[in-house]
Write a protein that holds these residues in place. Structure first.
Motif, mmCIF file in Angstrom:
data_model
loop_
_atom_site.group_PDB
_atom_site.id
_atom_site.type_symbol
_atom_site.label_atom_id
_atom_site.label_comp_id
_atom_site.label_asym_id
_atom_site.label_seq_id
_atom_site.Cartn_x
_atom_site.Cartn_y
_atom_site.Cartn_z
ATOM 1 N N TYR A 141 0.851 -1.288 0.263
ATOM 2 C CA TYR A 141 -0.050 0.028 0.017
ATOM 3 C C TYR A 141 0.845 1.277 0.051
ATOM 4 O O TYR A 141 0.667 2.219 -0.789
ATOM 5 N N HIS A 175 -7.415 -0.387 -8.755
ATOM 6 C CA HIS A 175 -8.522 -1.185 -7.882
ATOM 7 C C HIS A 175 -7.785 -1.488 -6.750
ATOM 8 O O HIS A 175 -8.453 -1.409 -5.728
ATOM 9 N N GLU A 178 -7.252 1.271 -4.698
ATOM 10 C CA GLU A 178 -8.351 1.840 -4.121
ATOM 11 C C GLU A 178 -9.048 0.878 -2.996
ATOM 12 O O GLU A 178 -9.684 1.312 -1.833
ATOM 13 N N GLU A 179 -8.871 -0.368 -3.106
ATOM 14 C CA GLU A 179 -9.314 -1.414 -2.004
ATOM 15 C C GLU A 179 -8.513 -0.891 -0.625
ATOM 16 O O GLU A 179 -9.017 -0.834 0.456
ATOM 17 N N SER A 182 -9.316 2.509 0.994
ATOM 18 C CA SER A 182 -10.785 2.147 1.735
ATOM 19 C C SER A 182 -10.730 1.818 2.995
ATOM 20 O O SER A 182 -11.678 1.828 3.677
ATOM 21 N N ARG A 183 -9.626 0.948 3.474
ATOM 22 C CA ARG A 183 -9.428 0.394 4.809
ATOM 23 C C ARG A 183 -9.046 1.612 5.740
ATOM 24 O O ARG A 183 -8.060 2.364 5.483
ATOM 25 N N SER A 189 -6.881 -5.352 9.798
ATOM 26 C CA SER A 189 -7.530 -6.074 8.875
ATOM 27 C C SER A 189 -8.154 -7.380 9.377
ATOM 28 O O SER A 189 -7.100 -8.178 10.045
ATOM 29 N N ASP A 193 -10.588 -9.637 5.120
ATOM 30 C CA ASP A 193 -10.159 -8.797 4.376
ATOM 31 C C ASP A 193 -8.881 -9.055 3.816
ATOM 32 O O ASP A 193 -8.541 -8.468 2.509
ATOM 33 N N HIS A 196 -9.548 -11.109 0.965
ATOM 34 C CA HIS A 196 -10.154 -10.409 -0.240
ATOM 35 C C HIS A 196 -8.863 -9.606 -0.952
ATOM 36 O O HIS A 196 -8.841 -9.443 -2.204
ATOM 37 N N LEU A 197 -8.086 -9.027 -0.102
ATOM 38 C CA LEU A 197 -6.948 -8.251 -0.680
ATOM 39 C C LEU A 197 -5.717 -8.991 -1.237
ATOM 40 O O LEU A 197 -5.274 -8.468 -2.361
ATOM 41 N N ASP A 200 -7.137 -9.392 -4.940
ATOM 42 C CA ASP A 200 -6.584 -8.258 -5.784
ATOM 43 C C ASP A 200 -5.299 -8.056 -6.054
ATOM 44 O O ASP A 200 -5.019 -7.750 -7.183
#
Length: 245
Positions: A141, A175, A178-179, A182-183, A189, A193, A196-197, A200
Motif C-alpha cells: 500500500y 483497483h 482503491e481497496e 478504503s480501509r 484487517s 479482508d 480479499h486483498l 486483488d
C-alpha cells in the motif's frame, strides 16, 4: 466558408484546365492528339487513385501505427522502471511458488521467440497464489500510494488506447490501491479482508507478469542494452544482481 472556398478552388482548376487545352489546340492545331492525351490521362486515373489510396495510404498508416506502438512501448518501459518491476518484487516475495516461477521466467541472452512464447503461456496459465500478511499488505500500500500520481498520468495517456491489456493492468492496480485506501486501518484487517486483498493482488500480479514477459521480448529484439539491465533486475530471479562481476 470552407465549402465555398473549396468550390471556388475546383471551379478555378477546371477553368484553368480548359484554358490549357485551348492554348494547346491553338498552338499545335491537333485536336486528335489532345483527345488522345485526354483519354490517356483519364485511363490512368484509376491507377493513380489505387496508388494514392491503397499503397501510399497503407504505407503512411503503417508508419503511423509503428510510431504509436513505439510511444506505447516507451510508456510500458517507464511503467516497469518506476513501478512494475518493484511491484513484481513485492509480489514474488510472498509467492509460495517463487522457485517454480523463478525457473520458468529466468530470462537469459540465449532466449529465442519460442522461449518467450512458452514463458508467456506459462504466465497466462499458471495458478497464482500469494500469502500476504498485514505487514506485506501495508508495504504494498505504501509503495503504490507513492506512485499513485505517476500511475494516473499513465492511465490518462491517449496512446493506451492501442493496448487493451496494459490498460486492464493499470485498472487492476488502481483497483487494488482503491481497496487498500478504503480501509480505515490496515493494521486491523480481518482474515476476510486479507483474503480479499490477496485476491486483488493476485489479479495485479498476474497481469503485470504477463506484460513483463512481453516487454522483455520487446527489449531483447529491439534494445539489447536495455534488455541486459532488465535481465539483471529480473524480479523472479533471486540471484539477479544489477552489478556486473
Amino acid at each position: 466558408m470552407k465549402t465555398k472556398q473549396h468550390k471556388i478552388f475546383w471551379v478555378s482548376a477546371l477553368v484553368a484546365s480548359i484554358l490549357m487545352y485551348i492554348v494547346q489546340y491553338a498552338v499545335f492545331n491537333d485536336y486528335l492528339g489532345i483527345i488522345n492525351s485526354f483519354l490517356g490521362k483519364i485511363a490512368f486515373v484509376p491507377i493513380q487513385v489505387f496508388l494514392i489510396t491503397v499503397v501510399i495510404s497503407g504505407i503512411l498508416s503503417d508508419m503511423e501505427k509503428s510510431a504509436r506502438l513505439e510511444k506505447l512501448n516507451i510508456l510500458i518501459g517507464t511503467f516497469f522502471s518506476e513501478t512494475g518491476t518493484k511491484s513484481l518484487k513485492y509480489f514474488s516475495k510472498i509467492d509460495p511458488n517463487i522457485e517454480e516461477i523463478g525457473n520458468k521466467l529466468k530470462v537469459t541472452d540465449s532466449w529465442v521467440d519460442e522461449d518467450f512464447k512458452n514463458a508467456l503461456n506459462y504466465a497466462k496459465d499458471r495458478d497464482y497464489t500469494l500469502n500476504a500478511s498485514k505487514e506485506d499488505i501495508i508495504k504494498i500500500y505504501e509503495f503504490l500510494s507513492k506512485n499513485k500520481e505517476f500511475l494516473m498520468r499513465l492511465l490518462e495517456n491517449p496512446n493506451l488506447m492501442e493496448h487493451e491489456h496494459f490498460t486492464e493492468l493499470l485498472r487492476a492496480v488502481f483497483h487494488l490501491l482503491e481497496e487498500l485506501e478504503s480501509r480505515e486501518n490496515l493494521h486491523e484487517s480481518s482474515d476476510n479482508d486479507i483474503m480479499h486483498l490477496n485476491g486483488d493482488m493476485v489479479r495485479s500480479y498476474r497481469l503485470i507478469t504477463i506484460e513483463w514477459v512481453n516487454y522483455m521480448k520487446y527489449l531483447k529484439n529491439n534494445y539489447p542494452y536495455l534488455f541486459s539491465l532488465a535481465m539483471r533486475r529480473n524480479p523472479f530471479d533471486k540471484s539477479a544482481k544489477t552489478s556486473l562481476k
